[in-house]
Scaffold this motif. Structure first.
Motif, PDB file in Angstrom:
ATOM      1  N   SER A 261       0.844  -1.201   0.000  1.00  0.00           N
ATOM      2  CA  SER A 261       0.000   0.000   0.000  1.00  0.00           C
ATOM      3  C   SER A 261       0.876   1.246   0.000  1.00  0.00           C
ATOM      4  N   ASP A 262       0.298   2.327  -0.506  1.00  0.00           N
ATOM      5  CA  ASP A 262       1.028   3.587  -0.629  1.00  0.00           C
ATOM      6  C   ASP A 262       0.130   4.704  -0.107  1.00  0.00           C
ATOM      7  N   PRO A 263       0.443   5.283   1.052  1.00  0.00           N
ATOM      8  CA  PRO A 263      -0.415   6.322   1.620  1.00  0.00           C
ATOM      9  C   PRO A 263      -0.537   7.566   0.757  1.00  0.00           C
ATOM     10  N   ALA A 264       0.357   7.717  -0.224  1.00  0.00           N
ATOM     11  CA  ALA A 264       0.274   8.873  -1.113  1.00  0.00           C
ATOM     12  C   ALA A 264      -0.834   8.723  -2.148  1.00  0.00           C
ATOM     13  N   VAL A 265      -1.345   7.485  -2.325  1.00  0.00           N
ATOM     14  CA  VAL A 265      -2.404   7.213  -3.288  1.00  0.00           C
ATOM     15  C   VAL A 265      -3.745   7.215  -2.559  1.00  0.00           C
ATOM     16  N   HIS A 266      -4.770   7.811  -3.180  1.00  0.00           N
ATOM     17  CA  HIS A 266      -6.108   7.795  -2.591  1.00  0.00           C
ATOM     18  C   HIS A 266      -6.494   6.356  -2.270  1.00  0.00           C
ATOM     19  N   ALA A 267      -7.041   6.128  -1.073  1.00  0.00           N
ATOM     20  CA  ALA A 267      -7.276   4.771  -0.588  1.00  0.00           C
ATOM     21  C   ALA A 267      -8.120   3.926  -1.532  1.00  0.00           C
ATOM     22  N   SER A 268      -9.096   4.535  -2.216  1.00  0.00           N
ATOM     23  CA  SER A 268      -9.966   3.756  -3.103  1.00  0.00           C
ATOM     24  C   SER A 268      -9.277   3.363  -4.404  1.00  0.00           C
ATOM     25  N   PHE A 269      -8.075   3.887  -4.637  1.00  0.00           N
ATOM     26  CA  PHE A 269      -7.311   3.531  -5.837  1.00  0.00           C
ATOM     27  C   PHE A 269      -5.942   2.928  -5.496  1.00  0.00           C
ATOM     28  N   ASP A 270      -5.697   2.706  -4.214  1.00  0.00           N
ATOM     29  CA  ASP A 270      -4.408   2.172  -3.774  1.00  0.00           C
ATOM     30  C   ASP A 270      -4.433   0.644  -3.872  1.00  0.00           C
ATOM     31  N   ILE A 271      -4.004   0.121  -5.000  1.00  0.00           N
ATOM     32  CA  ILE A 271      -4.049  -1.318  -5.287  1.00  0.00           C
ATOM     33  C   ILE A 271      -3.148  -2.092  -4.335  1.00  0.00           C
ATOM     34  N   VAL A 272      -3.695  -3.185  -3.749  1.00  0.00           N
ATOM     35  CA  VAL A 272      -2.875  -4.071  -2.915  1.00  0.00           C
ATOM     36  C   VAL A 272      -2.869  -5.508  -3.431  1.00  0.00           C
ATOM     37  N   ASP A 273      -3.810  -5.864  -4.293  1.00  0.00           N
ATOM     38  CA  ASP A 273      -3.832  -7.217  -4.851  1.00  0.00           C
ATOM     39  C   ASP A 273      -4.593  -7.206  -6.176  1.00  0.00           C
ATOM     40  N   THR A 274      -4.010  -7.825  -7.191  1.00  0.00           N
ATOM     41  CA  THR A 274      -4.617  -7.891  -8.518  1.00  0.00           C
ATOM     42  C   THR A 274      -4.575  -9.329  -8.995  1.00  0.00           C
ATOM     43  N   ARG A 275      -5.699  -9.828  -9.515  1.00  0.00           N
ATOM     44  CA  ARG A 275      -5.703 -11.202 -10.018  1.00  0.00           C
ATOM     45  C   ARG A 275      -6.687 -11.345 -11.174  1.00  0.00           C
ATOM     46  N   VAL A 276      -6.395 -12.290 -12.042  1.00  0.00           N
ATOM     47  CA  VAL A 276      -7.300 -12.701 -13.112  1.00  0.00           C
ATOM     48  C   VAL A 276      -7.288 -14.215 -13.110  1.00  0.00           C
ATOM     49  N   THR A 277      -8.429 -14.824 -12.816  1.00  0.00           N
ATOM     50  CA  THR A 277      -8.497 -16.275 -12.679  1.00  0.00           C
ATOM     51  C   THR A 277      -9.648 -16.843 -13.493  1.00  0.00           C
ATOM     52  N   THR A 278      -9.558 -18.108 -13.801  1.00  0.00           N
ATOM     53  CA  THR A 278     -10.667 -18.789 -14.456  1.00  0.00           C
ATOM     54  C   THR A 278     -11.438 -19.597 -13.420  1.00  0.00           C
ATOM     55  N   GLU A 279     -12.760 -19.535 -13.513  1.00  0.00           N
ATOM     56  CA  GLU A 279     -13.650 -20.287 -12.626  1.00  0.00           C
ATOM     57  C   GLU A 279     -14.765 -20.869 -13.488  1.00  0.00           C
ATOM     58  N   GLY A 280     -14.691 -22.163 -13.754  1.00  0.00           N
ATOM     59  CA  GLY A 280     -15.683 -22.787 -14.617  1.00  0.00           C
ATOM     60  C   GLY A 280     -15.637 -22.186 -16.007  1.00  0.00           C
ATOM     61  N   ASP A 281     -16.758 -21.640 -16.466  1.00  0.00           N
ATOM     62  CA  ASP A 281     -16.817 -21.062 -17.805  1.00  0.00           C
ATOM     63  C   ASP A 281     -16.677 -19.552 -17.781  1.00  0.00           C
ATOM     64  N   GLU A 282     -16.049 -19.011 -16.722  1.00  0.00           N
ATOM     65  CA  GLU A 282     -15.854 -17.568 -16.601  1.00  0.00           C
ATOM     66  C   GLU A 282     -14.392 -17.239 -16.317  1.00  0.00           C
ATOM     67  N   VAL A 283     -13.990 -16.026 -16.699  1.00  0.00           N
ATOM     68  CA  VAL A 283     -12.715 -15.481 -16.270  1.00  0.00           C
ATOM     69  C   VAL A 283     -13.037 -14.294 -15.365  1.00  0.00           C
ATOM     70  N   VAL A 284     -12.433 -14.277 -14.189  1.00  0.00           N
ATOM     71  CA  VAL A 284     -12.755 -13.282 -13.172  1.00  0.00           C
ATOM     72  C   VAL A 284     -11.607 -12.292 -13.037  1.00  0.00           C
ATOM     73  N   PHE A 285     -11.894 -11.027 -13.312  1.00  0.00           N
ATOM     74  CA  PHE A 285     -10.943  -9.938 -13.111  1.00  0.00           C
ATOM     75  C   PHE A 285     -11.240  -9.328 -11.741  1.00  0.00           C
ATOM     76  N   ALA A 286     -10.234  -9.237 -10.871  1.00  0.00           N
ATOM     77  CA  ALA A 286     -10.460  -8.696  -9.533  1.00  0.00           C
ATOM     78  C   ALA A 286      -9.283  -7.828  -9.101  1.00  0.00           C
ATOM     79  N   VAL A 287      -9.596  -6.754  -8.386  1.00  0.00           N
ATOM     80  CA  VAL A 287      -8.563  -5.918  -7.788  1.00  0.00           C
ATOM     81  C   VAL A 287      -9.024  -5.517  -6.392  1.00  0.00           C
ATOM     82  N   LYS A 288      -8.090  -5.592  -5.456  1.00  0.00           N
ATOM     83  CA  LYS A 288      -8.360  -5.191  -4.078  1.00  0.00           C
ATOM     84  C   LYS A 288      -7.579  -3.923  -3.778  1.00  0.00           C
TER      85      LYS A 288
END
Length: 235
Positions: A28-55
């Protein structure tokens, strides 16, 4: 928010095949607005879907651009997953630029498929990005020059840029943005790599190329747009 650019980082996309990580963990970076301060990014497949997620560190989707009251000069906030997917695999001509999934909010205009309304909600897009030094963030959504015929997907919103407006399920869960895309919507996903970006975009005040600039990069998950994440089945 401190203004930053991705210009000069795009050549690192050539390293996209050298991926090792299932996901991208970011300090985390306190200089970045909290709602845009990325801490985890993933793209995974689940069944017949691909899931894009960012925390993010704060509440996802909490920050939105102020309405300008007109299209020219209006702002867009976005959670973006740049990928190694080819533009030909999402319905455009092949080899057009960096294919990214984006979740956006823009209060001054609609760009939904089939003339629909989406200006007051967070919503998904496929976009094709290219380098442009005229943009503060070093990238733009690729323009379609006047009089040019290009291949577009059925849900292209009939605007002169390479953007698609599919209606994919989208979920904001406190600190996480998640979007589910049918695997059938992407022709080739095996071995694809990805990164995560939060950014502000802006419509050119003169309404001419580049029309939609990446104006300000809030944070890049990898730090260098090297696409270190790899699309893999969910654990």
């Amino acid at each position: 928010m401190t203004k930053s650019s991705l210009l000069g980082l795009v050549p690192l996309l050539a390293l996209a095949g050298q991926v090792q990580a299932h996901e991208i963990a970011t300090e985390s970076d306190p200089a970045v607005h909290a709602s845009f301060d990325i801490v985890d990014t993933r793209v995974t497949t689940e069944g017949d879907e691909v899931v894009f997620a960012v925390k993010v560190r704060g509440e996802a989707g909490d920050s939105k651009p102020d309405p300008r009251g007109e299209f020219a000069g209006s702002e867009v906030y976005a959670y973006v997953w740049p990928t190694s997917i080819d533009s030909g695999d999402i319905g455009f001509d092949a080899g057009q630029g960096i294919v990214a999934m984006a979740v956006t909010f823009h209060p001054d205009f609609d760009d939904a498929a089939y003339g629909g309304t989406n200006r007051h909600i967070w919503h998904p897009h496929w976009v094709v990005l290219v380098e442009d030094a005229a943009c503060g963030g070093g990238l733009t959504v690729k323009d379609i020059p006047a009089g040019t015929t290009v291949k577009t997907p059925p849900t292209w919103p009939k605007v002169p840029i390479l953007i698609d407006s599919p209606d994919y399920p989208l979920d904001f869960t406190t600190d996480t943005v998640e979007i589910r895309v049918p695997l059938a919507a992407v022709s080739t996903l095996a071995g694809a790599s990805f990164d995560g970006v939060t950014a502000g975009l802006k419509v050119n005040a003169n309404l001419h190329a580049p029309l939609l600039c990446v104006d300000n990069v809030f944070k890049t998950a990898s730090g260098d747009l090297s696409l270190p994440g790899k699309v893999m089945p969910a654990d």
